[in-house]
Each structure stands twice: as C-alpha cells, then as structure tokens.
Design an enzyme around this catalytic site. Sequence first.
Site, PDB file in Angstrom:
ATOM      1  N   ALA A 354     136.410  21.603  52.050  1.00  0.00           N
ATOM      2  CA  ALA A 354     136.907  21.819  50.693  1.00  0.00           C
ATOM      3  C   ALA A 354     135.827  22.431  49.814  1.00  0.00           C
ATOM      4  CB  ALA A 354     137.385  20.502  50.101  1.00  0.00           C
ATOM      5  N   ARG A 357     135.540  26.141  50.651  1.00  0.00           N
ATOM      6  CA  ARG A 357     136.687  27.046  50.521  1.00  0.00           C
ATOM      7  C   ARG A 357     137.579  26.803  49.309  1.00  0.00           C
ATOM      8  NH1 ARG A 357     138.947  27.193  56.761  1.00  0.00           N
ATOM      9  NH2 ARG A 357     137.010  27.820  57.752  1.00  0.00           N
ATOM     10  N   TYR A 358     137.562  25.602  48.760  1.00  0.00           N
ATOM     11  CA  TYR A 358     138.563  25.282  47.753  1.00  0.00           C
ATOM     12  C   TYR A 358     137.942  24.692  46.495  1.00  0.00           C
ATOM     13  CZ  TYR A 358     141.475  25.422  51.933  1.00  0.00           C
ATOM     14  OH  TYR A 358     142.075  25.789  53.099  1.00  0.00           O
ATOM     15  N   MET A 359     138.652  24.796  45.417  1.00  0.00           N
ATOM     16  CA  MET A 359     138.272  24.117  44.181  1.00  0.00           C
ATOM     17  C   MET A 359     139.502  23.983  43.318  1.00  0.00           C
ATOM     18  SD  MET A 359     137.768  24.470  40.689  1.00  0.00           S
ATOM     19  CE  MET A 359     137.620  26.204  40.388  1.00  0.00           C
TER      20      MET A 359
END
Length: 490
Positions: A354, A357-359
């Site tokens: 996470a 790659r993600y927020m």
Amino acid sequence: MQLTKDTEISTINRQMSDFSELSQILPLHQISKIKDILENENPLPKEKLASHLTMIILMANLASQKRKDVPVKRSTFLKYQRSISKTLQYDSSTKTVSFEYHLKDPSKLIKGLEDVVSPYRFVVGVHEKPDDVMSHLSAVHMRKEAGRKRDLGNKINDEITKIAETQETIWGFVGKTMDLIEARTTRPTTKAAYNLLLQATFMNCCRADDLKNTDIKTFEVIPDKHLGRMLRAFVPETKTGTRFVYFFPCKGRCDPLLALDSYLQWTDPIPKTRTTDEDARYDYQLLRNSLLGSYDGFISKQSDESIFKIPNGPKAHLGRHVTASYLSNNEMDKEATLYGNWSAAREEGVSRVAKARYMHTIEKSPPSYLFAFLSGFYNITAERACELVDPNSNPCEQDKNIPMISDIETLMARYGKNAEIIPMDVLVFLSSYARFKNNEGKEYKLQARSSRGVPDFPDNGRTALYNALTAAHVKRRKISIVVGRSIDTS
C-alpha cells in the site's frame, strides 16, 4: 463438475468458520489448548493441533517484529497451517512434536515453543522445495512466461484505452454489459448484484473489494452543489485502511442509485466475513464474498468483448482501471488518483504494498465537479467550471421536485431487513429518487396518515419528515434514524 465446485465452497466455508472460532481464543489460552491436546487426545487431531500451533507462531512473529497491532490474516494462516498439518508428527514416549515450517533457521522458533509449551520438545524442519532439474527448468519457464505476461499487459492496456477513449465508448461499453446481464441472468438477486457491481465500480473508480467491504450502517445523505443530494458510505477495509464510496444521480442508463435501490430490494443484509484474527470493525458488508468470483466467471463466459477474453484480465475490477483512464483522458489525473485510491504517498499503519502503490486520506473528499462530470449532466471547462449539457435537465432542480415518501411501512416492505440496519433517511431518499426517476414519482401521492400521525411534506422538509416518522413508529419498533452524524435510537 458441480460436485467439485460445491465441495470447494464447502471447504472454504469450513475453513472460514474454523478460523473465526480460533480467532476468538486468546494467545495464552491457545497454549493451554495445545497442552490439552497433547496430553489427552488420542488419536492426535493433527488439523486442530496444527491450527493452534500456526496461530501462536504467527502472533509471536508479529510481536517480535514490533507489529503487535497488525492482525493475523486468514490467507496467511491457511498457508502455514497447511504446511504444518502435512508434516506434523508426535512421539508420546519422548513428548516430541515435529513439523516443517517456512524458515531458514528454526532454532529461535524451537526455543520459543519449548519455553511456552513445556515440558514438550519440538523438532522443526526447514520446509524447502527440492533443488533439482525441474526447479531450474521452472525458473526458466517463469522468466519466459513473464515476457509473455508483459505482452499480455500491453494488450490489456490497449483494450482499456479503447474503452476509455470518449464518453460514448465508456458508457456504451457499460450499457452493453448491462444488456448482457439482463439477457443472460435468470435470478433477480444475481441480476441486481451484478448490475450494482458493474455500475458502482465504474462510477466510483474503485476496486470491487472496496465496494464489497462497504459498511452499510454508515450510509448517509450528503448535499452536493451540482447534483442536489447523493449517498455516501464508509469502507473500513481497503489497501490503505479507509475510503468512501458514492452513489449519485446520473443522466444515462448507468445510475448507481437505481442499481443500489434494486439490489437492496432483492437481498438481505450480509454479515461481515472475518478475514483476520481480530474482531471485525463492522457487522455488515455490501456484497457477498463469492460474488466477485461469480461475476468474473459469468463475464468471461458470456461476454464477447475483447477485454473479457484476455486470460486473467480484469473483470470485476475493470471499472477501476477504465474510469481512471477516462478521467486521465479528460485531464483529471489528480482527481483519478484521489478518487480511485491511487498514489505514491506514504502513510502510517499500511502495508508495504500500500505504501508503494496506494494512498487515500479520508479527509480529502473528491471535488464536486468530478461527480458532476461523471454524472453526464455537465461538461467541465478547463477552469473546472460546470456547464449543464442540457439546460432543461438540471439535477438540482429535479432533486427539489422529488416527492419524499412518508410511509415508513412502504419503506420496510420495499427494503425488508435492510431497513432495520441502513439509516432511514437514506432509504427515504433512495426510494423517493428511484420512484421519481422511474416515473413512478409523478403519480405517487403522499397522503396524510392521521391514524399514525404522519403528515404530508410538500416542502420536502428533511428534519420534519424524519421527526414525524420517528414519532409515529417509535412505539411499534426500534429504528435508528441517522440525521447527518447524530444518531437517535429509541
């Protein structure tokens, strides 16, 4: 074939049940269970013993890595439990327990187990795949296959680009998929669930798992300056921990509010599935776990679309990728990042995947013009101003003209058990919107129910309506009415 599928489902359900029961046992009580099994049970229940051993090993491992607040995931538990169970042996004469585990050096694990499960001895073998010719050939095979997968990835990207090219291509694609669902599904529950999955993932640019994990108790009506009102619900479990999903009025066939209305009429509340050793943070989720796999199988078999014929290509998750590409084509890259839960920023308390790659930060709400654009009611200028596509089709004016349903029994009959869980003001708005858009609202007259004390509300007064609904029925059943963020339970 059907027997095999039923057996697999039965096995999965049993594993989920076993994990849920095991997760209720505290760590020190797990140790007592292990001693009790070794002392008293004959023949030895290997599966049961392996489960308790796996749980205490994983818990201790997380604690030693200073990750005490990180839960044990069900998928991780099953992986290691299978390995221990297959190799587990017990010699009662020497009180020795032996098994294999995925560790290069098991010496610390052995010492730890012998300390806490005294007086028993432990022999832990290193679980390794044999280093033979086949393993080397497999490595070469994987490298070559990776090259083919890159080509496959390029093909997927090309297909997504075609679908997301224009407003006509993306919503035309969704419309054709809706037609397919209508024509090829026979059960109303399946039809409603597939339609909701399709439309809501496209309109929310979200992962299918995010939609599935939506907490239905958190639905709320929120105002929007371009669309009037919409629904919002909280997703406690995502790649980054938190996000919202939205259901808003749309001009075309793809309307997540109508899809949600239909779905809630055909399905009962779905209890939250336990995926870690911690208690679930909420009681009910929006979609059942098996729906995503069922949808993938249906689409791959029934659809003639090129994107769905690509092996291992996106199906239930396609909406997330296509909508992100569509927004990017319309110079809304940053909006797609926020709305779709994508970014390279880092946050505390999320996995390494996470973080890489993600927020998504819950305080960052998507801008109103994003919903206006996706709804089809507006064109967006370079300055992010919203211009009505059709001046005669103004969603804010339509919202003001929606007659609100004042009969709570109608809502209870329409949504069944969902009406006992989802806030009543949400169902009032959802049902009223659906009736209005389906042209039922034109003939639907709100009549005073003097015997129940429920009046008409020509001004659509929100507070007055909910207060009257509460007063009229508080003596008959317990109902939670949510207005904004305040909850009044009588």
